[in-house]
Design an enzyme around this catalytic site. Sequence first.
Site, PDB file in Angstrom:
ATOM      1  N   VAL A   1       0.708 -12.905  -3.989  1.00 30.91           N
ATOM      2  CA  VAL A   1      -0.279 -13.849  -3.458  1.00 30.91           C
ATOM      3  C   VAL A   1      -0.828 -14.740  -4.578  1.00 30.91           C
ATOM      4  O   VAL A   1      -0.961 -15.965  -4.412  1.00 30.91           O
ATOM      5  CB  VAL A   1      -1.427 -13.109  -2.729  1.00 30.91           C
TER       6      VAL A   1
ATOM      7  N   LYS B   1      -8.159  -6.920   1.286  1.00 28.06           N
ATOM      8  CA  LYS B   1      -8.804  -6.298   2.465  1.00 28.06           C
ATOM      9  C   LYS B   1      -9.400  -4.937   2.147  1.00 28.06           C
ATOM     10  O   LYS B   1     -10.381  -4.521   2.763  1.00 28.06           O
ATOM     11  CB  LYS B   1      -7.839  -6.211   3.645  1.00 28.06           C
TER      12      LYS B   1
ATOM     13  N   GLY C   1      -3.287 -12.928   7.177  1.00 26.79           N
ATOM     14  CA  GLY C   1      -2.576 -13.812   6.244  1.00 26.79           C
ATOM     15  C   GLY C   1      -3.052 -15.244   6.372  1.00 26.79           C
ATOM     16  O   GLY C   1      -4.221 -15.550   6.138  1.00 26.79           O
TER      17      GLY C   1
ATOM     18  N   ILE D   1      -3.494 -17.026   9.056  1.00 20.88           N
ATOM     19  CA  ILE D   1      -4.131 -17.398  10.333  1.00 20.88           C
ATOM     20  C   ILE D   1      -5.615 -17.654  10.118  1.00 20.88           C
ATOM     21  O   ILE D   1      -6.312 -16.789   9.579  1.00 20.88           O
ATOM     22  CB  ILE D   1      -4.007 -16.262  11.382  1.00 20.88           C
TER      23      ILE D   1
ATOM     24  N   GLY E   1       8.267  -9.893   0.538  1.00 25.05           N
ATOM     25  CA  GLY E   1       6.908  -9.948  -0.013  1.00 25.05           C
ATOM     26  C   GLY E   1       5.834  -9.673   1.021  1.00 25.05           C
ATOM     27  O   GLY E   1       4.681 -10.053   0.844  1.00 25.05           O
TER      28      GLY E   1
ATOM     29  N   GLU F   1       2.799  -3.935   1.240  1.00 22.81           N
ATOM     30  CA  GLU F   1       1.883  -3.572   0.155  1.00 22.81           C
ATOM     31  C   GLU F   1       2.684  -2.938  -0.981  1.00 22.81           C
ATOM     32  O   GLU F   1       3.803  -2.465  -0.764  1.00 22.81           O
ATOM     33  CB  GLU F   1       0.858  -2.552   0.659  1.00 22.81           C
TER      34      GLU F   1
ATOM     35  N   LYS G   1      -8.267  -4.027   8.204  1.00 21.47           N
ATOM     36  CA  LYS G   1      -8.445  -5.343   8.826  1.00 21.47           C
ATOM     37  C   LYS G   1      -9.297  -5.252  10.094  1.00 21.47           C
ATOM     38  O   LYS G   1     -10.141  -6.109  10.338  1.00 21.47           O
ATOM     39  CB  LYS G   1      -7.074  -5.952   9.120  1.00 21.47           C
TER      40      LYS G   1
ATOM     41  N   GLY H   1       2.924 -12.670   3.513  1.00 22.64           N
ATOM     42  CA  GLY H   1       3.807 -13.567   2.766  1.00 22.64           C
ATOM     43  C   GLY H   1       3.002 -14.394   1.790  1.00 22.64           C
ATOM     44  O   GLY H   1       1.807 -14.653   2.005  1.00 22.64           O
TER      45      GLY H   1
HETATM   46  N1  HSE Z   1       1.072  -5.781   3.846  1.00 29.87           N
HETATM   47  C1  HSE Z   1       0.287  -6.686   4.628  1.00 29.87           C
HETATM   48  C2  HSE Z   1       1.010  -6.919   5.942  1.00 29.87           C
HETATM   49  C3  HSE Z   1       0.106  -7.966   3.872  1.00 29.87           C
HETATM   50  O1  HSE Z   1       2.190  -6.582   6.039  1.00 29.87           O
HETATM   51  O2  HSE Z   1       0.406  -7.418   6.883  1.00 29.87           O
HETATM   52  C4  HSE Z   1      -0.856  -8.939   4.489  1.00 29.87           C
HETATM   53  O3  HSE Z   1      -2.160  -8.428   4.537  1.00 29.87           O
END
Ligand code: HSE
Length: 414
Positions: free
Chosen positions: A12, A100, A129, A131, A182, A185, A200, A302
């Site tokens: 990121v 997060k 991400g 959004i 990518g 985590e 989240k 991503g």
């Molecule tokens: N590993 C997280 C996912 C990355 O796949 O949603 C984005 O927060």
Amino acid sequence: MTNIAILGFGVVGGGVADVIATNNETIARKTGEHINIKYILDLREFPDHPLGGRVVHDMNIILSDPEVTVVAEMMGGAHPAYDYTRAALEAGKHVVTSNKEVVATFGAELLRIAKEHHVRYLFEASVGGGIPVIRPMSSCLAANELSEVDGILNGTTNYILTQMIRAGKSFEEALAEAQEKGYAERNPAADVEGTDACRKICILAALAFGRLYAPSSVHTEGITAVTAQNVADAEALGGVIKLIGRAGRVHADDPDSDVFLLVSPHVIMHENPLSCVDDVFNAILVRGNAVGDVMFYGRGAGNLPTASAVVADIIDILTHKDAEIFVPDWESAASAPADHTALPYAFLCRVQTDAPYDEVTTAVRHIYPDAEFLTVADAFDGTAAFVTPTTTEADLRAALAPIGTLTSALRVMP
Ligand code: HSE
């Protein structure tokens, strides 16, 4: 020109540098100034990167430089990310983040510290991400009493489930692809065991209800126990399996009622728009008493989608420099959320038993006269699949115990 520091130059952090490099003129046109990445804090060196000369290894260099007004934290993990965030806010620097884990664990405290120091702590990239969901929930839906937030909140697991269901790939193959892209985590256990989705939904629940529940207090199931048989059963029922985070008022029309939170695989029926959210895409449905249902959709993971949200937060800070912005107070929940086993659901069950098929169907129908069997007599091999009418998990487990072993009970979302 605004000087910023990037903490963490991984997927990121690198994406943020790319977005700024590509769009700096556009950003300057919109904000009146360019963004300059003055420092990059990382343990590693990046000798081949154009910004390699800006790498530092000591957070104090950033904290003590008055020219740095915004810190973008993309380190991941709780520590030292939380400690650096706190120090930056206390030093009078704005902080934006995609982390997060830090927001879900320390968000209430960090928002308070930001308020005390007249700076901002923004975390649009922490959920969904790229959004836009945090700001729309806080601003555009502010006129509503919110009663529920449901979402596909993890791109990695949604990618894995989609590839397993649509392309017939193995769990391991699909996970390896998500890692390559990518999405995953650093430790993908956080994705596949539901921890990431849990953080989240805690953040979304705090936005909706003003109370931040500890992620450890939320019932969380990932996708590791989902079997090919479950997928086939869901399909036979007319649905698809998705990992869902849910938060809501126990009594939708009573804003004083308790809040429930839950992360688990659900069967989403094809009529529900969440059933069409595939691959890395996330979607978040928010229910308000004035607006009704609103759904947010886009790429949930991503480098560039997430960086898009991080840079948008920086732009928000640049364009509101002199404004006194209202910062919400999040109360840290003193207790666990409402009991998830008391939530009303229909369940897609598989029961294993030594009894003959007719006895099983009779026993199940004795409890649930409207139970719909997916297994037919000819295909009965000691396990039977059926759907219950709406009940609760607590009642279901008690009722089916005498009939056999409940090998799976998937919540069905109409
Ligand atoms: N590993 C997280 C996912 C990355 O796949 O949603 C984005 O927060």
